[in-house]
Design a protein around this motif. Structure first.
Motif: not given
Length: 79
Positions: A31-40, A45-51
């Motif tokens: 992840l560029l930002e945020g915490n992998r342990a709490t991301a989802l 919540t939605i994880v999107i790529c940098e692009r």
């Protein structure tokens, strides 16, 4: 998931998958930002790529912004 994501006047076609919080325990995507342990752990919540973050938000901070996905509702962004 496949649909148009909307942020302000921007509409971008996104496709992806629904995942539960254990996704980052199994797969090692950074992840560029945020915490992998709490991301989802929080609903909608939605994880999107940098692009995609740049496409939506330009140089503006993407973390915590809200995008709407037609047919699915509003999601808080994590990158």
């Amino acid at each position: 998931m496949y649909g148009d994501a909307i942020y302000g006047e921007k509409k971008i076609r996104l496709n992806g998958y629904f995942a539960d919080p254990t996704f980052y325990e199994i797969f090692n995507f950074p992840l560029l930002e945020g915490n992998r342990a709490t991301a989802l752990t929080n609903p909608n919540t939605i994880v999107i790529c940098e692009r995609e973050a740049r496409n939506f938000f330009g140089s503006k901070e993407a973390m915590g912004e809200i995008i709407s996905i037609e047919g699915y509702g509003d999601f808080v962004v994590i990158i």
